[in-house]
Design a protein around this motif. Structure first.
Motif, PDB file in Angstrom:
ATOM      1  N   LYS A   1       0.827  -1.348   0.300  1.00 37.80           N
ATOM      2  CA  LYS A   1       0.028   0.430   0.030  1.00 37.80           C
ATOM      3  C   LYS A   1       0.779   1.093  -0.291  1.00 37.80           C
ATOM      4  CE  LYS A   1      -4.079  -1.722   1.896  1.00 37.80           C
ATOM      5  NZ  LYS A   1      -4.479  -2.357   1.513  1.00 37.80           N
ATOM      6  N   THR A   2       1.927   1.388  -0.943  1.00 40.64           N
ATOM      7  CA  THR A   2       2.733   2.434  -0.922  1.00 40.64           C
ATOM      8  C   THR A   2       2.042   2.926  -2.261  1.00 40.64           C
ATOM      9  OG1 THR A   2       4.676   1.376  -2.166  1.00 40.64           O
ATOM     10  CG2 THR A   2       4.848   1.824   0.327  1.00 40.64           C
ATOM     11  N   VAL A   3       2.878   4.033  -2.613  1.00 41.56           N
ATOM     12  CA  VAL A   3       2.655   4.795  -3.575  1.00 41.56           C
ATOM     13  C   VAL A   3       3.529   4.526  -4.764  1.00 41.56           C
ATOM     14  CG1 VAL A   3       1.856   7.395  -4.665  1.00 41.56           C
ATOM     15  CG2 VAL A   3       1.731   6.950  -2.129  1.00 41.56           C
ATOM     16  N   PHE A   4       2.340   4.281  -6.032  1.00 44.12           N
ATOM     17  CA  PHE A   4       3.162   4.101  -7.189  1.00 44.12           C
ATOM     18  C   PHE A   4       2.680   4.588  -8.372  1.00 44.12           C
ATOM     19  CE2 PHE A   4       5.841   0.142  -8.578  1.00 44.12           C
ATOM     20  CZ  PHE A   4       6.080   0.278  -9.424  1.00 44.12           C
ATOM     21  N   ALA A   5       3.941   5.598  -8.526  1.00 48.19           N
ATOM     22  CA  ALA A   5       3.388   6.059  -9.865  1.00 48.19           C
ATOM     23  C   ALA A   5       4.335   5.302 -11.616  1.00 48.19           C
ATOM     24  CB  ALA A   5       3.646   7.184  -9.906  1.00 48.19           C
ATOM     25  N   VAL A   6       3.522   5.555 -12.651  1.00 47.39           N
ATOM     26  CA  VAL A   6       4.315   5.571 -13.746  1.00 47.39           C
ATOM     27  C   VAL A   6       4.180   6.805 -14.801  1.00 47.39           C
ATOM     28  CG1 VAL A   6       4.160   4.058 -15.649  1.00 47.39           C
ATOM     29  CG2 VAL A   6       3.455   3.290 -13.839  1.00 47.39           C
TER      30      VAL A   6
END
Ligand SMILES: NC(=O)c1ccc[n+]([C@@H]2O[C@H](COP(=O)([O-])OP(=O)(O)OC[C@H]3O[C@@H](n4cnc5c(N)ncnc54)[C@H](O)[C@@H]3O)[C@@H](O)[C@H]2O)c1
Length: 384
Positions: A131-136
């Motif tokens: 549940k960390t933040v993951f941006a692409v």
């Protein structure tokens, strides 16, 4: 005095890279991040030399990403990197992202997310637990007028969407593909480093993500006709892909790296039953509104008529152009908000879901082409 900025690490993006400078400037644009270290280059001397050249202390420049994770975990949480940007060639995205995720870091990862769809799904599964933040970083979604296009379509300004169309034409690979030595050594034409696709993986995937981002429809089935030019390198450098989408919408993606003379001509068009909207990456401050029976209107950034999401992406009054650095800066700003548990609009940055869908699109396009240009389904298990 301790800084309230997010502590950012960078993997890849060294002095010789294309994308590094874009991320460094974007991260500093809204004063939300401080670059504290990283691995800019696999060669130690080049790594240190580059870090020094941009004024970074070298105590948190590491020889490789395994060492980075190991050493950062030994630091007190209040000093440790919180978020890491992955800007390396594609084949390193997966091992880097997997280990960072498993150790609780937030991630900003370049596209394409991985080199295979299977790897992308694995990252997605780990993220559900961590549940960390993951941006692409599908960068172009950060432009104010792309955001305006999305908001207008979602609010019904063009009526019912009935056709989507993206053309992404470049010519940069011409001098490489036509040179037998160069086409053997460029990483984008090497399946071990790039993944199974060159053109569709590199730019077709931008078009896929963009069409879904602005139109609100989901691309469900595709039929691809690709071209590789020389038989000694089977990686695609050109392709046309027909689209069948949700809500009975159809469309097309045309992508090419052999469109001679083209630079970065990414043109996105969505047509509804009342109006059409058109945006061109090389003139990103103009959004063209084509209403049935009315003169063409040109919408521009910073004006009050724009949506909140679009206005959030402009820093100066109208007439001060917003460019690619600003688009990436907007994505970094959204990610900072998410990491800091501040309210944000889901259109502020592409997520792992976009990354996973992008990988399904790439593999489906190659499959469709190899099976003789037949319709194949893009996996719909990872809808936004
Ligand atoms: N979002 C966009 O519009 C956009 C545009 C260009 C590139 N990209 C993506 O960015 C990524 C990098 O592309 P690029 O054109 O900058 O590549 P590049 O070849 O120009 O640069 C790659 C960088 O990674 C570094 N690197 C290589 N191996 C490394 C390792 N083991 N550890 C640390 N660093 C390492 C190299 O030293 C170099 O600095 C790719 O995934 C590409 O698809 C995205």
């Amino acid at each position: 005095m301790s800084s309230s900025k997010l502590r950012l690490g960078i993997l890849g993006g060294g002095g010789n890279s294309l994308i590094g400078v874009l991320h460094r400037i974007a991260s500093s644009m809204f004063d939300r991040y401080q670059i504290v270290g990283g691995v800019f280059n696999p060669n130690w001397d080049d790594n240190i030399e580059f870090a020094t050249s941009i004024g970074l202390p070298t105590n948190r420049i590491y020889k490789d990403f395994n060492t980075l994770i190991e050493k950062e975990l030994q630091l007190p949480a209040a000093q440790r990197m919180q978020v890491v940007s992955i800007l390396t060639p594609n084949f390193l995205h997966f091992p880097m992202a997997k280990k960072l995720l498993e150790n609780g870091f937030h991630i900003i990862c370049e596209k394409p997310l991985t080199t295979t769809y299977q790897e992308a799904k694995e990252l997605y599964t780990i993220l559900q637990e961590k549940k960390t933040v993951f941006a692409v970083t599908y960068t172009y979604t950060g432009y104010p007028m792309v955001r305006q296009m999305r908001e207008m379509i979602l609010s019904g300004a063009i009526g019912k969407v009935q056709k989507i169309d993206a053309q992404y034409y470049q010519g940069w690979i011409n001098p490489i593909i036509h040179d037998v030595e160069k086409r053997k050594t460029t990483w984008r034409l090497n399946p071990e480093k790039s993944g199974i696709s060159c053109c569709i993986g590199d730019i077709g995937t931008h078009a896929f993500d963009m069409l879904e981002y602005v139109s609100g429809v989901k691309i469900e089935k595709i039929l691809a006709d690709l071209n590789h030019v020389y038989d000694d390198n089977q990686m695609d450098v050109d392709g046309t892909i027909l689209l069948r989408c949700s809500k009975n919408v159809k469309g097309v993606i045309c992508a090419s790296q052999i469109a001679t003379g083209e630079e970065n001509s990414f043109v996105v068009k969505v047509y509804g039953d009342k109006a059409g909207l058109k945006w061109e990456q090389e003139n990103p401050n103009y959004l063209y509104l084509m209403e049935e029976g009315k003169p063409l209107q040109v919408l521009k950034p910073g004006h009050e008529y724009n949506s909140k999401l679009s206005l959030d992406g402009t820093k100066l009054p109208p007439g001060h152009p917003e460019g690619i650095f600003d688009a990436m800066g907007n994505i970094y700003k959204g990610v900072a908000r998410a990491i800091c548990n501040e309210p944000f609009n889901e259109g502020e940055f592409p997520t792992i879901t976009d990354g996973v869908r992008g990988m399904s699109f790439i593999e489906t396009a190659i499959l469709s082409h190899k099976k003789g240009n037949i319709w194949e389904a893009v996996d719909q298990n990872y809808k936004l």
